[in-house]
Design an enzyme around this catalytic site. Structure first.
Site, short mmCIF file in Angstrom:
data_model
loop_
_atom_site.label_atom_id
_atom_site.label_comp_id
_atom_site.label_asym_id
_atom_site.label_seq_id
_atom_site.Cartn_x
_atom_site.Cartn_y
_atom_site.Cartn_z
N LYS A 53 0.86 -1.10 0.04
CA LYS A 53 -0.01 0.01 -0.02
C LYS A 53 0.86 1.29 0.03
O LYS A 53 0.36 2.33 -0.55
CB LYS A 53 -0.93 0.00 1.31
CG LYS A 53 -2.01 -1.02 1.09
CD LYS A 53 -2.91 -1.13 2.47
CE LYS A 53 -4.06 -2.32 2.22
NZ LYS A 53 -4.47 -2.53 3.29
N GLN A 97 -4.49 -1.29 9.55
CA GLN A 97 -4.54 -2.63 9.07
C GLN A 97 -5.25 -3.59 10.05
O GLN A 97 -4.93 -3.60 11.07
CB GLN A 97 -3.11 -2.76 8.66
CG GLN A 97 -3.09 -4.46 7.76
CD GLN A 97 -3.66 -4.25 6.35
OE1 GLN A 97 -3.84 -3.45 5.89
NE2 GLN A 97 -4.13 -5.39 5.97
N ASP A 120 -10.57 3.78 4.23
CA ASP A 120 -11.12 2.27 3.96
C ASP A 120 -12.87 2.24 3.86
O ASP A 120 -13.37 1.30 3.61
CB ASP A 120 -10.94 1.48 5.29
CG ASP A 120 -9.63 0.54 5.27
OD1 ASP A 120 -9.24 0.02 4.04
OD2 ASP A 120 -8.98 0.56 6.06
N1 GUN Z 1 -7.31 -6.40 6.33
C1 GUN Z 1 -7.86 -7.01 4.93
N2 GUN Z 1 -8.24 -6.15 4.19
C2 GUN Z 1 -8.30 -4.75 4.74
C3 GUN Z 1 -8.76 -3.67 4.11
O1 GUN Z 1 -9.29 -3.51 2.97
N3 GUN Z 1 -8.47 -2.60 4.94
C4 GUN Z 1 -7.83 -2.79 6.06
N4 GUN Z 1 -7.62 -1.70 7.05
N5 GUN Z 1 -7.44 -3.80 6.66
C5 GUN Z 1 -7.60 -5.10 5.71
#
Ligand code: GUN
Length: 281
Positions: A53, A97, A120
């Site tokens: 990311k 995350q 998100d």
């Molecule tokens: N863990 C798995 N997918 C995601 C996501 O799209 N965002 C976040 N913050 N954590 C995740």
């Protein structure tokens, strides 16, 4: 019947070029979009995801901040850090995350993120906005899946869509986006009886269960479009999806591969949400 692979890498590359040029235009105006990514603990899969990311952000010309925090961090300390980032004018998007270590309440943590920085789209304010058909931030994975359907000009209006998996991250927001686009939507979950009776009705089948290769050819309607959100590591080290690609490709008309399908699109939509958060200022 012809079969088409929906290439997430190629689509992601195209959209990221557009994002990079919009980012450059914003930077010229003195605003550099900034994303903060918080990783608590050392989950190996999460470490790979957050690294990707942050790298994608830098490639798009955005500012990024990766904070690795210890697994035993207190909830108060995490909330305090999020509060600081909420006030930081260089940060337009904040991502914590998931999953978080068990002692941290992910609901409380997500609700502490300022909704206008919740790239998100997980905050209840953003989930609610999506629910009433007025989304501000669309959750990145379902948003990427919609872009993939758009990329093949799939006529979503009136189509039957079945989603396998009812998570807050994928299944539920995916249902809202498909509903908004005019599909008739069914959400299946781990308690669904006779799952294949549902999946066989699907013109659009979206699978997000975390169970490797659980969808087989006999569960798929001939000509269906299949979106595989799963990423599972097999004993031989290779990645596979929740759909048995080799068998389903003989039945489906289009399908996303794993890897190279939904994964790169999720990150791309995160960049887009971060850019749009900065553009809204
Ligand atoms: N863990 C798995 N997918 C995601 C996501 O799209 N965002 C976040 N913050 N954590 C995740």
């Amino acid at each position: 019947m012809s079969f088409q692979i929906i290439d997430g890498n190629a689509l992601a590359k195209k959209i990221r070029l557009e994002i990079a040029s919009r980012t450059a235009a914003l930077v010229k105006k003195g605003i550099k979009p900034g994303l903060a990514v918080l990783l608590v603990g050392e989950d190996p899969a999460s470490q790979v995801y957050v690294r990707n990311k942050v790298k994608a952000c830098e490639e798009a010309g955005m500012h990024s901040l990766l904070e690795r925090l210890p697994a035993d961090l207190t909830e108060d300390a995490l909330l305090k850090r999020i509060h600081e980032l909420n006030l930081d004018p260089c940060i337009h998007g904040i991502l914590v995350q998931l999953p978080l270590p068990k002692h941290l309440n992910s609901h409380i943590v997500i609700e502490s993120i300022a909704p206008e920085k919740d790239v998100d789209g997980f905050h209840v304010a953003n989930a609610g906005a999506l629910m009433i058909g007025a989304p501000i931030f669309r959750p990145c994975t379902p948003y990427g899946c919609m872009k993939m359907l758009e990329s093949i000009d799939y006529p979503i209006r009136g189509a039957r869509a079945v989603i396998v998996g009812a998570s807050n991250i994928v299944g539920k927001p995916m249902a809202m986006l498909l509903l908004q686009a005019g599909a008739t939507v069914t959400i299946c979950n781990s308690k669904t009886k006779d799952l294949s009776a549902h999946t066989k009705e699907a013109d659009i089948l979206v699978v997000a269960t975390g169970r490797p290769k659980m969808i087989t050819a006999d569960m798929v309607k001939p000509g269906a479009v299949v979106i595989d959100v799963g990423i599972n590591r097999m004993d031989d080290g290779k990645l596979c999806g929740d759909v048995d690609f080799e068998s389903v490709k003989s039945v489906a008309s289009a399908m996303t591969p794993v890897p190279g399908g939904v994964g790169p699109m999720t990150i791309t939509m995160l960049l887009l949400n971060t850019l749009e958060a900065a553009e809204r200022l």
